[in-house]
Scaffold this motif. Structure first.
Motif, short mmCIF file in Angstrom:
data_model
loop_
_atom_site.label_atom_id
_atom_site.label_comp_id
_atom_site.label_asym_id
_atom_site.label_seq_id
_atom_site.Cartn_x
_atom_site.Cartn_y
_atom_site.Cartn_z
N ILE A 193 -7.87 -2.31 -10.69
CA ILE A 193 -8.32 -3.74 -10.72
C ILE A 193 -8.78 -4.16 -12.07
O ILE A 193 -8.56 -5.16 -12.46
CB ILE A 193 -9.58 -3.69 -9.69
CG1 ILE A 193 -9.36 -3.17 -8.23
CG2 ILE A 193 -10.54 -4.67 -9.75
CD1 ILE A 193 -10.39 -2.97 -7.45
N SER A 208 -4.79 -7.40 -4.28
CA SER A 208 -5.55 -7.93 -3.12
C SER A 208 -4.77 -8.14 -2.07
O SER A 208 -5.03 -8.07 -0.95
CB SER A 208 -6.00 -9.38 -3.86
OG SER A 208 -6.67 -10.14 -3.01
N ILE A 211 -3.64 -3.99 -0.16
CA ILE A 211 -4.85 -3.21 -0.22
C ILE A 211 -4.26 -2.05 0.95
O ILE A 211 -4.30 -0.79 0.71
CB ILE A 211 -6.19 -3.52 0.26
CG1 ILE A 211 -6.60 -4.37 -1.00
CG2 ILE A 211 -6.90 -2.60 0.57
CD1 ILE A 211 -8.16 -5.15 -0.73
N GLU A 299 -14.19 -13.48 -6.94
CA GLU A 299 -13.20 -12.80 -6.53
C GLU A 299 -13.12 -11.27 -6.96
O GLU A 299 -12.52 -10.60 -6.12
CB GLU A 299 -11.89 -13.51 -7.50
CG GLU A 299 -11.21 -14.94 -7.01
CD GLU A 299 -10.10 -15.42 -7.79
OE1 GLU A 299 -9.15 -14.47 -7.70
OE2 GLU A 299 -10.24 -16.22 -8.58
N LEU A 303 -12.72 -8.10 -3.93
CA LEU A 303 -11.68 -7.05 -3.93
C LEU A 303 -12.36 -5.84 -3.94
O LEU A 303 -11.84 -4.87 -3.33
CB LEU A 303 -10.85 -7.45 -5.24
CG LEU A 303 -9.57 -6.51 -5.38
CD1 LEU A 303 -8.93 -6.27 -3.95
CD2 LEU A 303 -8.94 -6.81 -6.76
#
Length: 367
Positions: A193, A208, A211, A299, A303
């Protein structure tokens, strides 16, 4: 980046310190061949922890012995709590008995802790001998095995004692992902990430959207994701090997994350878990400073939530946390430096003098 079926090779261009990162299946059985191509001499010492030792040490040892190398295994207790100079001293004692020479080699086998310890031993024993990184956790595969940062912790903070010592090669066998538990896997995904936030919006979008594939440990997908991350880090390291500027962006989430680890004695949080909290809080701090847009923070938070980290606020006094951060190696002229997202895929480096603001953001943190 060269790709074959089920394999990718990423070149890290650092002049005479250049090396290749190889990613693929069953590469652990090629360690002997790689050591031979690198012109290592015997003895070769495998340094690992006692958990990874039971999983892979004999397999690596066999690969080396099949190529005619005299090989020994040195191990220590698994976990970040072993990452200190006492462990290094015990390994030095073992090396003295084994008598490796400068053309011998060390194999750093395991996750981030064995990689950092073995790399530091390689950097300092005989004033430096070559070593190969063989990372077996996702976190080590996408981050800590690449770039040549090696070292150990001190009671005053994480990674305060160390060196820059590039590996002769990095060998990533994706089959090792099968032995990771969910917590270790998610800890590694935190660094994935991070790479998306600091350098690659497309990577962030892939994480995203996929996953389920990541958490299901779909190995074919990881053979795409791991080289992608290694390439991001390699390109940063090539431009700034010793963190004099650009390389600091790789510390996003780590200013606070390292402090959380240090204050809690490296026992409550895995590195990636602390970094996940750090990424959220540093984005929130950036928002308060007018650097990070609120939608970007949202955002990142979304996530991280969806992957599922322990995000409750750690029971740490803000003063204690800030005091730990002031001892961090990222401090410059007495001022704490942070990495703040500007948009997904782009960050900025900023020193923050307003300790009261840091304290307020920490005290008001809610995941």
């Amino acid at each position: 980046m060269q790709e074959e079926k089920n394999r990718a090779d990423i070149h890290v261009g650092l002049g005479e310190r250049s090396y290749t990162i190889s990613v693929g299946s069953e590469l652990m059985d090629e360690i002997g061949d790689i050591a031979k191509r690198l012109n290592f001499d015997s003895p070769i010492v495998i340094i690992t922890d006692d958990h990874v030792e039971t999983l892979y040490a004999q397999r690596v040892k066999l690969s080396l012995e099949q190529q005619g190398f005299n090989t020994a295994v040195c191990s220590f207790a698994a976990g970040e709590t072993s990452k200190h100079l006492q462990t290094v001293a015990r390994l030095y004692d073992q090396l003295v008995a084994l008598k490796p020479e400068r053309k011998s080699g060390i194999i750093a086998l395991g996750g981030g802790v064995p990689g950092d310890i073995a790399g530091f031993v390689a950097a300092t024993y005989l004033r430096g001998i070559r070593f190969v990184q063989v990372p077996t956790t996702l976190l080590a595969q996408v981050d800590s095995s690449v770039g040549g940062k090696v070292g150990v912790d001190h009671a005053g903070g994480k990674n305060l004692i160390g060196a820059f010592h590039q590996p002769a090669a990095v060998v990533i066998d994706t089959d090792t992902l099968k032995t990771l538990d969910e917590r270790q896997l998610k800890a590694g995904l935190a660094e994935v990430i991070k790479h998306g936030v600091i350098a690659d919006a497309i990577l962030f979008k892939q994480i995203s959207e996929k996953i389920d594939r990541l958490l299901a440990v779909e190995e074919t997908f990881y053979r795409k994701i791991i080289p992608w991350n290694c390439k991001i880090k390699a390109r940063v390291v090539e431009q700034d090997e010793k963190e004099e500027g650009l390389r600091a962006i790789l510390n996003y989430g780590h200013t606070i994350g390292h402090a959380i680890e240090s204050v809690t004695g490296y026992e409550r949080y895995l590195h990636g878990e602390a970094v996940a909290i750090g990424m959220i809080i540093e984005a929130q701090l950036g928002e308060r400073l007018g650097v990070t847009p609120p939608n970007v923070t949202a955002e990142i938070l979304d996530l991280i939530r969806r992957i599922g980290y322990p995000l409750d606020k750690p029971d740490i006094n803000a003063h204690v946390l800030i005091n730990s951060m002031t001892r961090d190696k990222k401090v410059q002229q007495g001022t704490i430096r942070f990495i703040f997202p500007i948009q997904i895929g782009q960050v900025t480096i900023k020193s923050v003098q307003e300790l009261a603001l840091i304290r307020d953001v920490w005290d008001s943190y809610t995941p």
